[in-house]
Scaffold this motif. Sequence first.
Motif, PDB file in Angstrom:
ATOM      1  N   ASP A 184      39.974  59.966  34.012  1.00  0.00           N
ATOM      2  CA  ASP A 184      39.199  60.003  32.770  1.00  0.00           C
ATOM      3  C   ASP A 184      40.161  60.200  31.607  1.00  0.00           C
ATOM      4  OD1 ASP A 184      37.645  60.504  30.556  1.00  0.00           O
ATOM      5  OD2 ASP A 184      36.320  61.930  31.564  1.00  0.00           O
TER       6      ASP A 184
ATOM      7  N   ASN B 248      39.370  59.945  28.357  1.00  0.00           N
ATOM      8  CA  ASN B 248      38.696  60.281  27.103  1.00  0.00           C
ATOM      9  C   ASN B 248      38.950  59.223  26.021  1.00  0.00           C
ATOM     10  OD1 ASN B 248      37.271  61.630  25.095  1.00  0.00           O
ATOM     11  ND2 ASN B 248      38.999  62.950  24.551  1.00  0.00           N
TER      12      ASN B 248
ATOM     13  N   SER C  31      35.052  55.576  28.101  1.00  0.00           N
ATOM     14  CA  SER C  31      35.018  56.439  29.290  1.00  0.00           C
ATOM     15  C   SER C  31      33.571  56.645  29.736  1.00  0.00           C
ATOM     16  CB  SER C  31      35.663  57.800  28.994  1.00  0.00           C
ATOM     17  OG  SER C  31      37.035  57.644  28.749  1.00  0.00           O
ATOM     18  N   GLY C  32      33.348  56.543  31.037  1.00  0.00           N
ATOM     19  CA  GLY C  32      32.010  56.750  31.574  1.00  0.00           C
ATOM     20  C   GLY C  32      31.175  55.481  31.619  1.00  0.00           C
TER      21      GLY C  32
ATOM     22  N   ASP D 213      38.879  53.495  33.246  1.00  0.00           N
ATOM     23  CA  ASP D 213      39.415  53.560  31.883  1.00  0.00           C
ATOM     24  C   ASP D 213      40.630  52.656  31.698  1.00  0.00           C
ATOM     25  OD1 ASP D 213      37.405  55.296  31.300  1.00  0.00           O
ATOM     26  OD2 ASP D 213      38.678  57.053  30.969  1.00  0.00           O
TER      27      ASP D 213
END
Length: 554
Positions: free
Chosen positions: A194, A196, A200-201, A206
């Motif tokens: 991750d 950030n 992300s998500g 990523d």
Amino acid sequence: AAPPDADAIKVNQVGFLPGAVKFAVVPDGQARNFTIVRAGTDTVAHQGTLGPATAHAPSGEQVRLAPFTALAAPGRYQVRVAELPDSAPFEIGPAVYGVVNAASIKAYYFNRASTALAATHAGAYARPAGHPDTHVLVHASAASPGRPAGTAIASPKGWYDAGDYNKYIVNSGISTYTLLAAYEDFPALFKAQDLNIPESGNDIPDLLDEALWNLEWMLTMQDPADGGVYHKLTNLRFDGMVMPAQATGPRYVVQKTTAAALDFAAVMATASRVFAPYERQLPGLPARMRAAAQAAWRWAQAHPTDYYRQPADVVTGEYGDKDVTDEFGWAAAELFITTGDAAYYQAMGAPALQATVPSWSDVRGLAWMSLARHRQRLGTVADQALIAGRIDTLSQGLAAASRQSAYGIPMQGADYIWGSSAVALNQAMVLLHGYRLTGKREYLDAAQAGLDYVLGRNAVGMSFVTGIGKRSPQHPHHRPSEADSIAAPVPGWLVGGPQPAQQDKKDCPVPYPSALPAKSYLDHACSYASNEVAINWNAPLVYVSAALQALTPA
Ligand code: 9MR
């Protein structure tokens, strides 16, 4: 006498995985022994004998190796030698390269064009958007019947190439490919990461999201009318040391070239197979990339010698290359792997194509590494023995150089060129492929030495990655780092590193401390020849830090 240099003992300032080979380099003196102490204490964790004094020609030093592979207990340590300051602290631990790997990818996010960086993702390095690149002029050198000079096209996104704000297809080629290669080889590691970043998500790793930011730009650099690809998107001249939003000069796409078409073809062919499992999230994109690759390949077939010629009114980076046999070979290899069409393998000219350590201008090695990665599913068309032989022979040479080096690294005098840090890491990337293919431990160990080199086991005794290690570059030639009025440079960037040509001497207010190849380095923002950052240099840092993390036996 002058006090001994605080970083006289050279060691990887991040550290080592427990099962890794471990060396420090010590200047030759009275001492014959060394210890490893728990950092900041006198607790001895390891005692060892220094190796023989050996001359290191690139730095003019006499040095001894301090081996401590046997020390595997997790902890924070320093190397201690009588009469010298303790080394920089380093860690031994099972996830020791997680931070440097993530930082080296996040650096690309920090160099995104056409977007604001929000504080939630960029922290102190948040900044307004620069370079929308929605109104880019077709330069006279790039004019075509459908797009006469002065026509505007939209070509947003992408990463700034380096310390400058221009975007170059040739250099984007090897950079984006190397990130995709890291994903192809170590998907589990990146699926768990991750960073950030804004995406992300979103159900795509990523690393791939970050690569996509540049791939989307690259797609806009292809002229849909003929498949040709513009060489670069640039200002006419370099900007001053200002933030992206302050750099508002007109932007141009310049000349379609054979090298740009082929590097584009290779990357789009690679990307179309890497993104194939993400068809649901990115409907139609893999097929679009594949078609774009094939159109660029056809353009290059019809224009095999359209080399880049810098127009008189343009003075930014050239990435000029008058030998595109390697680009033909690489594009053919990636198209073969992605499509399975044997005609591409024939076009690659495998029997005549050598394997070399890759760079932006020599991409032969990328073809061989991709073939090696996919060899199990290439069928009978590809020559399996040739593929293994090419990688093994190149790895053998690098491992031999490492054995002969006083620093225990594959780097030799001639390797200290513009971007020498990336030479060390591209050598390591080849060696890691050699290790995957043959299981020869000395290849893994020589690859480790490449990472050790950029993280501190080098003649200037510093980590060449901003924000990483005890002593790292403070003044990279990187416009945002200079202009943002934050003391610390943008983190995660690998600087070019020492090289003796000093092409920037005339632009620097202070002299280089040394002209020796391995010491000709200046931590000053003036030094674009030794202290710039660049997307093609960071990419093998991403690859190698991930690979060592994934491959080093416990
Ligand atoms: O990495 C490039 C290096 O191989 C060349 O010798 C040098 C001079 O042409 O240019 C380097 O690339 C620069 C590019 O032209 C412009 N953006 C910054 C790049 C890194 O210094």
